[in-house]
Each structure stands twice: as structure tokens, then as C-alpha cells.
Design an enzyme around this catalytic site. Structure first.
Site, PDB file in Angstrom:
ATOM      1  N   SER A   1     -66.885   0.685 -23.135  1.00  0.00           N
ATOM      2  CA  SER A   1     -68.162   0.587 -23.836  1.00  0.00           C
ATOM      3  C   SER A   1     -67.999   0.448 -25.351  1.00  0.00           C
ATOM      4  CB  SER A   1     -69.022   1.819 -23.528  1.00  0.00           C
ATOM      5  OG  SER A   1     -70.230   1.758 -24.264  1.00  0.00           O
TER       6      SER A   1
ATOM      7  N   LYS B   1     -78.320   4.578 -13.331  1.00  0.00           N
ATOM      8  CA  LYS B   1     -79.631   4.414 -13.949  1.00  0.00           C
ATOM      9  C   LYS B   1     -80.766   4.952 -13.075  1.00  0.00           C
ATOM     10  CE  LYS B   1     -78.092   0.605 -16.842  1.00  0.00           C
ATOM     11  NZ  LYS B   1     -78.286  -0.798 -17.283  1.00  0.00           N
TER      12      LYS B   1
ATOM     13  N   ASN C   1     -82.159   3.867 -18.729  1.00  0.00           N
ATOM     14  CA  ASN C   1     -80.883   3.746 -19.435  1.00  0.00           C
ATOM     15  C   ASN C   1     -80.877   4.556 -20.725  1.00  0.00           C
ATOM     16  OD1 ASN C   1     -82.427   2.006 -21.138  1.00  0.00           O
ATOM     17  ND2 ASN C   1     -80.591   0.829 -21.643  1.00  0.00           N
TER      18      ASN C   1
ATOM     19  N   ASP D   1     -83.402  -1.779 -21.235  1.00  0.00           N
ATOM     20  CA  ASP D   1     -82.620  -2.925 -20.779  1.00  0.00           C
ATOM     21  C   ASP D   1     -83.405  -4.230 -20.897  1.00  0.00           C
ATOM     22  OD1 ASP D   1     -80.146  -1.817 -20.160  1.00  0.00           O
ATOM     23  OD2 ASP D   1     -80.706  -1.324 -18.105  1.00  0.00           O
TER      24      ASP D   1
ATOM     25  N   GLY E   1     -79.243  -9.959  -8.525  1.00  0.00           N
ATOM     26  CA  GLY E   1     -79.009  -8.532  -8.392  1.00  0.00           C
ATOM     27  C   GLY E   1     -80.309  -7.755  -8.361  1.00  0.00           C
TER      28      GLY E   1
ATOM     29  N   GLY F   1     -80.123  -4.055  -8.760  1.00  0.00           N
ATOM     30  CA  GLY F   1     -79.754  -2.704  -9.157  1.00  0.00           C
ATOM     31  C   GLY F   1     -80.512  -2.256 -10.388  1.00  0.00           C
TER      32      GLY F   1
ATOM     33  N   TYR G   1     -70.218  -7.850 -20.692  1.00  0.00           N
ATOM     34  CA  TYR G   1     -69.714  -8.505 -21.894  1.00  0.00           C
ATOM     35  C   TYR G   1     -68.205  -8.321 -21.969  1.00  0.00           C
ATOM     36  CZ  TYR G   1     -69.904  -3.687 -23.638  1.00  0.00           C
ATOM     37  OH  TYR G   1     -69.745  -2.340 -23.782  1.00  0.00           O
TER      38      TYR G   1
ATOM     39  N   GLY H   1     -73.364 -10.413 -22.319  1.00  0.00           N
ATOM     40  CA  GLY H   1     -74.411  -9.435 -22.572  1.00  0.00           C
ATOM     41  C   GLY H   1     -74.248  -8.648 -23.854  1.00  0.00           C
TER      42      GLY H   1
END
Length: 279
Positions: free
Chosen positions: A14, A65, A86, A101, A126, A128, A220, A241
Site C-alpha cells: 500500500s 470492506k 473503506n 471508493d 466484479g 466485491g 495499481y 488505480g
């Protein structure tokens, strides 16, 4: 000094500590931001210990999340719509769950990438936590159509049902599909699945792209490079991202500190930093 973390598994990759350190310096805020690795079966206990030890809040990344949303006593409207969070803020009157997000994604697409979403055909891959947070703000940008594609169609259908009212308000066509039959020639394709993080193959056919499409992976760095390269190979504009990460971080900083940082110089610095490190 007020303490914040990004909580997830994995979390060592991160860039959020770097981003929030820059935001703090920019705004004159005294805070410390770190990474918090949570066991897959111990997220709630790990976050509760951090809060009990004086932590003020945390960002939540995969795969927690939905768990974060369930832990909070209070939820913002956008977190409630997503059913996922988030952002957690630890207040005396109870934990607050929020979700940035989607607004981070939309700001990156429209502001940083210069691609307006109004009237566009959008595919989100997706179902999620990332997709859940993105749908509301994407619909608020008034696309003509938004298709949610997922391996388990029932999960996509549940998210679509939850967002039926925002879709009607935006005048957008919204529906769920499987990965094999999600359509062709979209203007914007967003990979919100875990495929990049897991090192898996591209989950959809290149037919979803057209020349000049914007194809953005929520991941990313190295994890996103396969998707970005695939998009470019098929005539689309690939984007990772990183901009979304910085934009949602700016929103989280505002939720925690009441100050809105300037994200543009931080994104530019982070892009240069990662490029210099060979990403």
C-alpha cells in the site's frame, strides 16, 4: 499524535502511508499513518485493538470492506448504499463507516483522465467491495448504461437490485451479467475484480473494448500492469488505480480531519516516485 492505518490483507504494497504523510504536511496536520496487516479470520479483533490503543481511524482494503461496514454503529448514506466501507472513523459516540471508493474513481476518471462519464456505456467487472462502493457514484455521473459483470451472477444481481433507485434517478440502464456475455465496445471498462491482485488472467473478452475506450484497473503498480497492457494491446487507453487511490485518500482525510487536501501534486509525486522505482 493521532494515529491512522490502512487495514487489509495483503497490505505491504500500500502507498497510503506515503499519500497521507504528504496530505498531513500540506495541511499542517500532526498525524501518523501506517499499515495494519489483519489475519483473514481476525479483522474485527485486530481493528478493535487498534482503536482501543488510541487509533483514530482506518482505511479498509481487500478483502474486508463488507466486514468494516458491519462493525460500525453509524454509516453514511454512500456506505449504506454500497453495503461496504473503506473508511472507519472512531468517534466517542460510535464508529462511523463511510465509502469513498466511488467518488475517488469518478474524480480520477473525469478530472485526472479527462473522460466524462455522462452518456457513456460503462462496464464494471466484479461484484466485491470495490464494485459495491463504485456503483452509486458512477450512476450519479449519469452514464447511458452500466453493466455489472461477475463470475457469480447472483452477486452482481444483488448489487444491481440495491442500486435500482439511483439508476432510475440518473436515467441510466443498469443490469447484471456473467463474464462471458457482458457485451461489446464499452466506452469505459473498470476492473473491480480481484483478478489483478491474484495474478489471474483478464476475466473478460477483448470485445468489451473499442478503439479509445478507457480501461481502468482498481489495482495499481505491478499488479495492474497486465490489465493495462492488455487494454493497450487492443486499442484502448489503459489506466491503473493510482489516481483513484489518491482521490479516495483525499476524501478519507477530509472525513477524518475536516480538511480537503490538494490531490493533484500528491498524485504527480507518487507517479514519479513509482516510475523512478521501476514500479
Amino acid at each position: 499524535m493521532d494515529r491512522y492505518v490502512v487495514a487489509g490483507n495483503p497490505v505491504e504494497h500500500s502507498q497510503s502511508p506515503f499519500i497521507h504523510a504528504r496530505f498531513a504536511a500540506q495541511t499542517g496536520q500532526a498525524l501518523h499513518y501506517d499499515r495494519l496487516l489483519c489475519p483473514l479470520d481476525g479483522f474485527a479483533d485486530t481493528v478493535r485493538r487498534f482503536a482501543a490503543d488510541g487509533g483514530r481511524g482506518c482505511n479498509i482494503t481487500v478483502p474486508f470492506k463488507f466486514d468494516a461496514f458491519a462493525l460500525a454503529a453509524r454509516r453514511t448514506d454512500r456506505a449504506t448504499l454500497a453495503g461496504a466501507a473503506n473508511i472507519l472513523r472512531f468517534d466517542a459516540e460510535g464508529w462511523l463507516a463511510d465509502n469513498a471508493d466511488g467518488c475517488g474513481l469518478v474524480r480520477d476518471i473525469e478530472r485526472n483522465a479527462g473522460h466524462a462519464l455522462a452518456g457513456q456505456r460503462v462496464l464494471v467487472i466484479g461484484a466485491g467491495g470495490g464494485a459495491a462502493g463504485a456503483l452509486g457514484p458512477l450512476l450519479a455521473a449519469r452514464p447511458a448504461q452500466l453493466v455489472l459483470a461477475n463470475r457469480s451472477v447472483d452477486k452482481a444481481q444483488a448489487l444491481v437490485a440495491r442500486h435500482a433507485a439511483p439508476a432510475r434517478a440518473a436515467g441510466a440502464e443498469l443490469h447484471a451479467t456473467g463474464l462471458a456475455d457482458c457485451g461489446e465496445a464499452f466506452d469505459v471498462v473498470v476492473n473491480a475484480s480481484a483478478s489483478s491482485l491474484q495474478g489471474a488472467g483478464i476475466p473478460v473478452s477483448p470485445r468489451v473494448l473499442r478503439a479509445g475506450s478507457l480501461a481502468l484497473d482498481m489495482m495499481y503498480g505491478p499488479a495492474a500492469q497486465g490489465f493495462v497492457a492488455w487494454a493497450a494491446q487492443h486499442g484502448a487507453v489503459g489506466r491503473d488505480g493510482l489516481g483513484m487511490l489518491v482521490e479516495q485518500a483525499g476524501e478519507a482525510f477530509f472525513v477524518w480531519r475536516g480538511l480537503r487536501p490538494d490531490t493533484a501534486p500528491v498524485l504527480a509525486e507518487l507517479q514519479a516516485r513509482l516510475s523512478g522505482a521501476g514500479r
